[in-house]
Design an enzyme around this catalytic site. Structure first.
Site, short mmCIF file in Angstrom:
data_model
loop_
_atom_site.label_atom_id
_atom_site.label_comp_id
_atom_site.label_asym_id
_atom_site.label_seq_id
_atom_site.Cartn_x
_atom_site.Cartn_y
_atom_site.Cartn_z
N THR A 39 0.82 -1.22 0.00
CA THR A 39 0.00 0.00 0.00
C THR A 39 0.86 1.27 0.00
O THR A 39 0.44 2.30 -0.51
CB THR A 39 -0.94 -0.04 1.23
OG1 THR A 39 -1.84 -1.11 1.04
CG2 THR A 39 -1.74 1.24 1.39
N SER A 86 1.47 -7.70 -0.61
CA SER A 86 2.27 -8.64 0.19
C SER A 86 1.53 -9.94 0.49
O SER A 86 2.16 -10.90 0.94
CB SER A 86 2.77 -7.98 1.47
OG SER A 86 1.75 -7.89 2.42
N THR A 119 1.70 -4.28 4.27
CA THR A 119 1.60 -4.53 5.72
C THR A 119 1.02 -5.91 6.05
O THR A 119 1.20 -6.40 7.16
CB THR A 119 0.73 -3.45 6.40
OG1 THR A 119 -0.58 -3.48 5.82
CG2 THR A 119 1.34 -2.08 6.26
N ASP A 120 0.32 -6.52 5.09
CA ASP A 120 -0.38 -7.77 5.41
C ASP A 120 0.55 -8.89 5.88
O ASP A 120 0.21 -9.66 6.78
CB ASP A 120 -1.20 -8.26 4.19
CG ASP A 120 -2.42 -7.37 3.94
OD1 ASP A 120 -2.67 -6.47 4.75
OD2 ASP A 120 -3.12 -7.61 2.94
C1 SIN Z 1 -0.30 -5.42 1.13
O1 SIN Z 1 -0.01 -6.02 2.17
O2 SIN Z 1 0.41 -5.45 0.12
C2 SIN Z 1 -1.57 -4.65 1.04
C3 SIN Z 1 -1.96 -4.01 2.31
C4 SIN Z 1 -0.99 -3.01 2.84
O3 SIN Z 1 0.11 -2.82 2.39
O4 SIN Z 1 -1.38 -2.35 3.83
#
Ligand code: SIN
Length: 355
Positions: A39, A86, A119-120
């Protein structure tokens, strides 16, 4: 004559000025940014769109150019490793990242690394790198909860803090860290706790390592568990990791998922049990059979806080190992790395106590 002297003087002054500014620039720490997407590099069609956007769409140079303040703290350059969300992270990318980190950090001119990441699964990549990076220099993972195109995007300040941290001498020797929302977390203990809030990363019960205030990192805690240069795990010659699956407990559970994992070639299974790693009796039968076929079973918990230790005698008799306080997704990583070295159950249990 006077004119000639003046021009010689001016030339000398310019040369001095140029070498002074080169020397001054060279004094800045060198920070490499390895970009993987997420993100923080997400793009939406409007500034108010915070869901359903495309993660990983924006390249690293655009992210760097958007935060010119980073240049005050470090000589920054970027490399695009992949451009993914991710949830699509793979072992292949992990090994690429680990090898690139080790290569870069072996260079005496490089002071630290920042990895931009979704973040995932950031906590998983952070813990993996914490176990396989062979350097005391800082490796910092950073992401964002709002896409780069959003109103009040959190990515730019997170990235600035990550570069500041990677450039800080105080960050050395502390293992891989995650910086989000002005909070500094250790790779082993951090987890994503909220699906959308910017304050999503927490280390339940164990706390943050520190904070950013006024643009400076302040540290308070450090994990006692082994990491980086003290770690026995080495992925430099690996092209894959052993398959380890996670089986998640629920009411009315059975052995279907366990049998599927074994059929898929799992060398290890993490039981994300209820409570302190308790397992439905039907699932347990499947795990006992899996173990007879050489699959290593580690009990973890779906609860999210606290330890899973020995205590229920039949699990000890069955030689199911205990996952300590690692959440199931991190227990999986440690078991994968453990299985690159041994299948001896006592040895693997020792690793769960040490890392
Ligand atoms: C991801 O993990 O690529 C999508 C969500 C994020 O980065 O917060």
């Amino acid at each position: 004559m006077l004119k000639k002297r003046l021009s010689v003087f001016l030339t000398l002054a310019l040369i001095l000025l140029a070498s002074f500014s080169t020397a001054f620039a060279a004094e800045k720490p060198v920070v490499k940014i390895l970009a993987t997407g997420g993100t923080i590099a997400g793009s939406a069609s409007t500034a108010t769109q915070m869901t359903g956007y495309t993660a990983g769409a924006i390249g690293i140079q655009i992210l760097i150019d958007a935060v010119p303040a980073m240049k005050e703290y470090a000589d920054v350059s970027g490399e695009q490793i992949v451009k993914i969300s991710s949830n699509n992270m793979t072992t292949e990318v992990w090994l690429k990242l680990a090898k690139r980190c080790n290569e870069l950090l072996a260079d005496p001119n490089v002071n630290g690394i920042v990895i931009t990441h979704g973040t995932d699964t950031m906590e998983e990549t952070a813990y993996f790198l914490n176990l396989v990076v062979k350097s005391n220099k800082p490796v910092i993972l950073v992401g964002a909860m709002r896409p780069a195109t959003a109103i009040s995007a959190d990515g730019p300040v997170n990235l600035l803090n990550a570069v500041r941290l990677a450039a800080s001498p105080e960050a050395a020797g502390k293992g891989v860290m995650v910086v989000m929302n002005d909070q500094i977390s250790g790779a082993r203990d951090v987890t994503k706790t909220n699906t959308s809030n910017v304050a999503t990363f927490k280390s339940p019960e164990l706390g943050y390592m520190g904070y950013f205030t006024g643009g400076k990192p302040y540290f308070y805690h450090e994990s006692l568990r082994k990491h980086t240069v003290a770690s026995e795990f080495d992925v430099s010659n690996l092209t894959e990791l052993p398959r380890v699956d996670i089986v998640y407990a629920h009411v009315n559970d059975d052995r279907v998922m366990v049998d599927a994992a074994v059929a898929a070639g799992a060398k290890g299974i993490i039981s994300a049990g209820s409570g302190m790693g308790s397992i439905h009796e039907m699932t347990e039968k499947g795990l006992v059979d899996a173990q007879k076929q050489g699959v290593v079973i580690v009990r973890s918990s779906r609860v999210g806080n606290g330890l899973v230790v020995a205590g229920i005698q039949r699990y000890t008799d069955q030689k199911f190992l205990n996952g300590d306080n690692l959440n199931p997704q991190k227990a999986r990583i440690l078991l994968q790395l453990a299985l690159t070295k041994t299948t001896n159950l006592e040895e693997i249990q020792r690793m769960f106590a040490e890392y």
